[in-house]
Design a protein around this motif. Sequence first.
Motif, short mmCIF file in Angstrom:
data_model
loop_
_atom_site.label_atom_id
_atom_site.label_comp_id
_atom_site.label_asym_id
_atom_site.label_seq_id
_atom_site.Cartn_x
_atom_site.Cartn_y
_atom_site.Cartn_z
N LEU A 7 57.43 14.98 102.85
CA LEU A 7 56.69 14.66 104.07
C LEU A 7 57.53 13.87 105.07
O LEU A 7 57.31 13.95 106.27
CB LEU A 7 55.42 13.87 103.72
CG LEU A 7 54.27 14.70 103.14
CD1 LEU A 7 53.12 13.77 102.73
CD2 LEU A 7 53.76 15.71 104.15
N LYS A 8 58.50 13.11 104.54
CA LYS A 8 59.38 12.33 105.43
C LYS A 8 60.04 13.22 106.46
O LYS A 8 60.30 12.81 107.58
CB LYS A 8 60.51 11.69 104.60
CG LYS A 8 60.18 10.40 103.94
CD LYS A 8 61.45 9.57 103.68
CE LYS A 8 62.65 10.35 103.12
NZ LYS A 8 62.45 10.84 101.73
N ALA A 47 49.02 12.70 111.31
CA ALA A 47 48.49 13.65 110.33
C ALA A 47 49.15 13.43 108.96
O ALA A 47 48.48 13.43 107.93
CB ALA A 47 48.72 15.08 110.80
N VAL A 48 50.44 13.21 108.99
CA VAL A 48 51.17 13.02 107.73
C VAL A 48 50.69 11.75 107.02
O VAL A 48 50.49 11.73 105.80
CB VAL A 48 52.69 12.96 108.00
CG1 VAL A 48 53.43 12.40 106.81
CG2 VAL A 48 53.21 14.35 108.35
N LYS A 49 50.45 10.71 107.81
CA LYS A 49 49.99 9.45 107.24
C LYS A 49 48.62 9.63 106.59
O LYS A 49 48.38 9.17 105.47
CB LYS A 49 49.92 8.41 108.37
CG LYS A 49 49.77 6.99 107.89
CD LYS A 49 49.89 6.02 109.06
CE LYS A 49 49.21 4.71 108.70
NZ LYS A 49 48.87 3.92 109.89
N GLU A 50 47.73 10.31 107.29
CA GLU A 50 46.39 10.57 106.75
C GLU A 50 46.46 11.35 105.44
O GLU A 50 45.73 11.08 104.49
CB GLU A 50 45.60 11.40 107.76
CG GLU A 50 44.64 10.60 108.62
CD GLU A 50 43.80 11.56 109.45
OE1 GLU A 50 42.63 11.75 109.11
OE2 GLU A 50 44.33 12.14 110.42
N LEU A 51 47.35 12.33 105.45
CA LEU A 51 47.48 13.19 104.29
C LEU A 51 47.96 12.39 103.08
O LEU A 51 47.46 12.52 101.97
CB LEU A 51 48.48 14.30 104.63
CG LEU A 51 48.58 15.52 103.73
CD1 LEU A 51 47.23 16.21 103.60
CD2 LEU A 51 49.60 16.52 104.30
N ARG A 52 48.91 11.50 103.35
CA ARG A 52 49.45 10.67 102.28
C ARG A 52 48.38 9.73 101.72
O ARG A 52 48.26 9.56 100.51
CB ARG A 52 50.60 9.82 102.85
CG ARG A 52 51.89 10.09 102.15
CD ARG A 52 52.95 9.05 102.51
NE ARG A 52 54.19 9.72 102.75
CZ ARG A 52 54.84 9.70 103.90
NH1 ARG A 52 54.39 8.99 104.91
NH2 ARG A 52 55.98 10.36 104.03
N ALA A 53 47.61 9.15 102.64
CA ALA A 53 46.57 8.21 102.20
C ALA A 53 45.54 8.93 101.33
O ALA A 53 45.10 8.43 100.30
CB ALA A 53 45.89 7.59 103.43
#
Lengths: 467, 319
Positions: A14-15, A23-29
């Motif tokens: 994801l990095k 969006a990436v942050k939400e997905l990770r959470a």
Amino acid sequence: MIEDWTEKYRPQTLKDVIGNPAAVKELRAWAGSWQSGTPSKRAAVLAGPPGIGKTTSAIALANDMGWGVVEMNASDQRTGSILRDVAIKGSRFNTFSETGEYLDARSGGRKLIVLDEADNLFGTADRGAMPVINELIRTTEQPVVLIVNDLYALTRKSAAVKSDVLRIDFRRPTQRAIAAALAAIAGKEGIEAGPAVLDRIAADADGDMRAAVRNLESLSLGTGRITMDSLGALGGRNVRKDMFDVVGAVFRNNDHVQARRTLMDVDTDPENAILWIDENLPYEYTDPGDLVRGYEKLSRADIFLGRVRRRQYYRFWAYASDLMTVGVASARMNGPPSRGRLRFPAYLSMMSRSRAMRTLKRVTLSKLAVLNNTSARRVESDILHYTRQLCLQSDDYRRMLIRDAGLEPDELGFLMGMKADSKLVRSSFEPPAETAPAPPEADRGPVPEPDTQAVDPKKSQSNLFDF
Amino acid sequence: MNEIWTEKYRPRTLGEVVGQKHVTERLKAYVAAGNMSHLLFTGPAGTGKTTCALAMAKEMFGDEWRGNLMELNASDERGIDVVRGKIKEFARTAPLGSASFKIIFMDEADALTSDAQAALRRTMERYSRICRFILSCNYASKIIDPIQSRCAIFRFSPLSHDDLREYLERIIELEGVDIDEDALEGLIHVARGDLRKAVNALQVSASMGRTITLDTVYQTTGMADPEAVKTMLETALGGDFFRAREMLDSIMIEYGLSGQDVIRQVHSTFFELSITDSEKVRLVDKTGEIEFRIVEGSNERIQLEALLAYLVMIGGGRR
């Protein structure tokens, strides 16, 4: 075996996903919440236009988390039973049979279930998929990701997607972000391409990262260098820009005949072009007389397009094209030239939202057509109205349609103007329970025979005996 | 004469392809690199899309090209089942011999249903290590965005006068065709950048077994002498219905043209007349209507007379 660049440079973590930090942050959470048991939202839907990293992010997420992946997409047949086998069984049990279709399903551990292209479930070919997806969303023991271009195509079929799924929107990366990513790839591949060249490729891609990488690859293969001149090898990807050229030539150019040539040069057909001209006409022609004359020409153009459709006689396209370009352009007699911005056709966005709906309608009509011994067209004009009312009034009638026409929940839902997973639609698919109280609106008459409906005979006359 | 010239003279290599230099240069580089991305060829008929795809596959794979190329015509096989079945099956199996990938060439890809196009998307990615697609269509706008996003898009333009001429001259020499200069120019004019049409017209003209003249070309291509058509229109605009009708009769009888052939030419001639833009538009609209009535009606001469009468009226307003 030679790797295709859009695959070779598909970010593995994801990095490395370009743009879309939120969006990436939400997905990770969301993924993190799976570490401590089953979260309240067991599924996430990634929505956005093509080529911006939705599928990539899903697979990268699994890599980052050390999860296996079970992927199903529109190239697989996805009927209810196939989905159940693959997705639901996969989501419940930790052992999973390995076939060529499954990507890297590690034994044990978590598995990410990826339903790619979930907005492309096709009528009869993917029969019964939606209820299984609803079940999956609510009961899965493994994280589920749905991927769509058109979120509405999915939510209109399923209330569960709206209420029980975490929605994550992906947006087009900026031109600058794309150009930077291209520069990195160019560096790795040892391609000679200046910043201006990379900027142009990025601009042409119009926010589509995959398209940008594709163009970089296809322009440099075999030569290792791209110049401003060699950019011309590829046709315009930015159809949007081309269409603005056409609209500009119609409304903002004194040489009316030029508009005709511009349309010919652009990679589009008149059915698409007329939508662009239609959208902009009322903004451009402020004088009522101009507007009437302009629409008269557009109306005539549309008549010719209709004739092409009905007869497959493509010669009429030429008249339609002339009328919508030279015709509309020369219709301005009074009004001052407009200086406002040119617009993207609202109709196109509306149509793309309603595409799935139109497919559903077509399939439903053709099923009713078989049952009524007539054509889908006749069902729509003469019969649909009555069928709808009968469906709303009578549970027995609904059961008859489910049994004899093979209606699926979303098709019955369409007839009743309800979601496929609404209570009333679902109840018609469940076996009638003796003890269960009948729904208040249900027909309380005797259980009808399938061919002699216990319904208002006046209505059934025109409905069932119409040959 | 027992061969189809368009096939007999279809270029076998990218170097022989006429025109489209910007495209063929790139494709040659792909052959040199032994690699290519997914491609989308767009453009009108007879501009070399199929020829380029076939020539590239042959150069890329040499003797093994047949086993590593699958040709499909989407207007015959257009449904989702083909994409999920036949195409996927071919895409996922390993290339033959020394080839490092296979190619699926899908002609008339715009005829694929949108469901079938959607089903194609992940297949293109999933098996891209061993299978590349070349899709061909008239308009890119008929191909869904997610597919366009996966392809490099090459636009094929109508061929230039000189390219058409050079190619036709080569066939004329090899086949020993007897054709005069005006006829060759007429052929090029009629073809409007479509090489297949030009070669077919040349073969039919040559089959008539005498020196090919401009008249032969007009007869075999369903065209009248453009000047004759223009004179007819101007005569009607000048107010002489009877004279214009005589000209119409002679065009239809002498050249053996159908009403649809005539009206097609009438339409393209309007933009050469010295009348105002709004008059051109009115005439185009009327002509389209008349063509529609020719398709629907039974007597095409009556419909064309109605058009001439309309021209007399328009001309009257200008006199």
